[in-house]
Design a protein around this motif. Sequence first.
Motif, PDB file in Angstrom:
ATOM      1  N   PHE A   1      66.462 149.643 -29.774  1.00  0.00           N
ATOM      2  CA  PHE A   1      66.313 148.543 -30.720  1.00  0.00           C
ATOM      3  C   PHE A   1      64.837 148.167 -30.717  1.00  0.00           C
ATOM      4  O   PHE A   1      64.073 148.591 -29.848  1.00  0.00           O
ATOM      5  CB  PHE A   1      67.203 147.340 -30.364  1.00  0.00           C
ATOM      6  CG  PHE A   1      66.743 146.568 -29.148  1.00  0.00           C
ATOM      7  CD1 PHE A   1      65.888 145.477 -29.274  1.00  0.00           C
ATOM      8  CD2 PHE A   1      67.163 146.934 -27.881  1.00  0.00           C
ATOM      9  CE1 PHE A   1      65.463 144.771 -28.166  1.00  0.00           C
ATOM     10  CE2 PHE A   1      66.746 146.227 -26.762  1.00  0.00           C
ATOM     11  CZ  PHE A   1      65.889 145.140 -26.901  1.00  0.00           C
TER      12      PHE A   1
ATOM     13  N   HIS B   1      62.708 144.540 -31.720  1.00  0.00           N
ATOM     14  CA  HIS B   1      62.624 143.189 -32.267  1.00  0.00           C
ATOM     15  C   HIS B   1      61.171 142.725 -32.280  1.00  0.00           C
ATOM     16  O   HIS B   1      60.450 142.916 -31.296  1.00  0.00           O
ATOM     17  CB  HIS B   1      63.462 142.210 -31.437  1.00  0.00           C
ATOM     18  CG  HIS B   1      64.930 142.463 -31.503  1.00  0.00           C
ATOM     19  ND1 HIS B   1      65.842 141.783 -30.715  1.00  0.00           N
ATOM     20  CD2 HIS B   1      65.661 143.303 -32.282  1.00  0.00           C
ATOM     21  CE1 HIS B   1      67.061 142.215 -31.005  1.00  0.00           C
ATOM     22  NE2 HIS B   1      66.972 143.133 -31.945  1.00  0.00           N
TER      23      HIS B   1
ATOM     24  N   SER C   1      61.890 145.728 -26.906  1.00  0.00           N
ATOM     25  CA  SER C   1      62.542 146.985 -27.248  1.00  0.00           C
ATOM     26  C   SER C   1      63.081 147.614 -25.970  1.00  0.00           C
ATOM     27  O   SER C   1      62.609 147.317 -24.869  1.00  0.00           O
ATOM     28  CB  SER C   1      61.549 147.944 -27.919  1.00  0.00           C
ATOM     29  OG  SER C   1      62.185 149.151 -28.299  1.00  0.00           O
TER      30      SER C   1
ATOM     31  N   THR D   1      62.458 137.032 -34.669  1.00  0.00           N
ATOM     32  CA  THR D   1      63.723 137.316 -34.009  1.00  0.00           C
ATOM     33  C   THR D   1      63.751 136.608 -32.648  1.00  0.00           C
ATOM     34  O   THR D   1      62.780 136.688 -31.893  1.00  0.00           O
ATOM     35  CB  THR D   1      63.908 138.832 -33.822  1.00  0.00           C
ATOM     36  OG1 THR D   1      63.958 139.450 -35.117  1.00  0.00           O
ATOM     37  CG2 THR D   1      65.191 139.141 -33.073  1.00  0.00           C
TER      38      THR D   1
ATOM     39  N   LEU E   1      65.148 138.069 -26.254  1.00  0.00           N
ATOM     40  CA  LEU E   1      66.261 138.382 -25.371  1.00  0.00           C
ATOM     41  C   LEU E   1      65.793 138.357 -23.922  1.00  0.00           C
ATOM     42  O   LEU E   1      64.593 138.441 -23.640  1.00  0.00           O
ATOM     43  CB  LEU E   1      66.815 139.777 -25.681  1.00  0.00           C
ATOM     44  CG  LEU E   1      67.390 140.019 -27.072  1.00  0.00           C
ATOM     45  CD1 LEU E   1      67.756 141.488 -27.226  1.00  0.00           C
ATOM     46  CD2 LEU E   1      68.621 139.139 -27.298  1.00  0.00           C
TER      47      LEU E   1
ATOM     48  N   LEU F   1      71.164 142.319 -22.264  1.00  0.00           N
ATOM     49  CA  LEU F   1      70.915 143.432 -23.179  1.00  0.00           C
ATOM     50  C   LEU F   1      72.198 144.129 -23.611  1.00  0.00           C
ATOM     51  O   LEU F   1      72.365 144.474 -24.785  1.00  0.00           O
ATOM     52  CB  LEU F   1      69.979 144.456 -22.530  1.00  0.00           C
ATOM     53  CG  LEU F   1      68.485 144.146 -22.525  1.00  0.00           C
ATOM     54  CD1 LEU F   1      67.724 145.290 -21.869  1.00  0.00           C
ATOM     55  CD2 LEU F   1      67.965 143.896 -23.930  1.00  0.00           C
TER      56      LEU F   1
ATOM     57  N   THR G   1      71.622 143.682 -31.538  1.00  0.00           N
ATOM     58  CA  THR G   1      70.247 144.173 -31.687  1.00  0.00           C
ATOM     59  C   THR G   1      70.095 144.931 -33.001  1.00  0.00           C
ATOM     60  O   THR G   1      71.079 145.298 -33.647  1.00  0.00           O
ATOM     61  CB  THR G   1      69.856 145.087 -30.514  1.00  0.00           C
ATOM     62  OG1 THR G   1      70.744 146.228 -30.490  1.00  0.00           O
ATOM     63  CG2 THR G   1      69.924 144.347 -29.180  1.00  0.00           C
ATOM     64  N   LYS G   2      68.848 145.192 -33.346  1.00  0.00           N
ATOM     65  CA  LYS G   2      68.525 145.910 -34.580  1.00  0.00           C
ATOM     66  C   LYS G   2      67.100 146.436 -34.457  1.00  0.00           C
ATOM     67  O   LYS G   2      66.446 146.258 -33.423  1.00  0.00           O
ATOM     68  CB  LYS G   2      68.642 144.973 -35.792  1.00  0.00           C
ATOM     69  CG  LYS G   2      67.735 143.741 -35.687  1.00  0.00           C
ATOM     70  CD  LYS G   2      67.878 142.806 -36.871  1.00  0.00           C
ATOM     71  CE  LYS G   2      67.003 141.561 -36.688  1.00  0.00           C
ATOM     72  NZ  LYS G   2      67.022 140.687 -37.885  1.00  0.00           N
TER      73      LYS G   2
END
Length: 287
Positions: A24, A26, A40, A198, A201, A206, A211-212
């Motif tokens: 992911f 962010h 990430s 975003t 986290l 996790l 996530t994206k």
Amino acid sequence: MNPDQFRQPDGFYALPAPAKLNLFLHIIGRRDDGYHLLQSTFQLIDRCDTIELRVRDDGQLVHLNPIPGIAPESDLCIRAARLLQEQTGCRLGMSLRIRKILPMGGGVGGGSSDAATVLLALNRLWNLNLSRQMLMDWGVRLGADVPFFLFGRTAFVEGIGERMTEVPSLDQWFVVLHPRVHVPTPEIFCDERLTRNTPPLIVRVLNSAATKNDLQAVASRKFPLIQKHLDWLGQFGEARMTGSGSCVFAKFASQDAANQVISQLPDEMTGFIARSLSQHQLYEFAD
């Protein structure tokens, strides 16, 4: 680890430079100097370029098969070797060949991985005995992803890419597709439509967090071929872009499942399957 296991009959060492995937990515903010703050998870995979090098006694750095359009002195591998010479005063050199299979501009870190493999290999072959942290501190001068490949394990990455926390690496398979477009990373990061807020986290959540890849929407609008590949791969699992693109991937629990997908790949698309790596193959070349 004994480097001789990588030695070929002609005296060159054939050394792996593995790719990575951003599971992911962010963007959680932007610093006053323009650098983006990201989070990430970087996952090594067993798809690799091969760096072939041989030590020279004359101090020269000779690239025997430079990439077309890139002057040898600008190649990251030559720059990595020169950086070691400058920082250590080492008078040895190298002859270099690269067997390149990782796509350039694909978001899999090929050039950075190549440079990291040179740093790790020469650390051992030039008998420099540098620490991993020192190599990472120097490697960031070559590119933001170089320290990760020197870190050499699956990592939760923060800041501008310089802060890494090791996280467990799951044994899984990936189908990776390569849309035939070269994505200029700065263009994606500078796009006014890129979201940069975003929520951050923390490592312990996790596995359960949604996530994206925040860069995916921008890149796929600019390069519709990326979206076409995402749509096709999305028939079989959650498809996601890695880095700033152009490569896209989906995770599978077994090699058979990944093979079943790649066997259906349309003729106009290019892709491969790869397995997760828990550790860089040259991890033991630094302490």
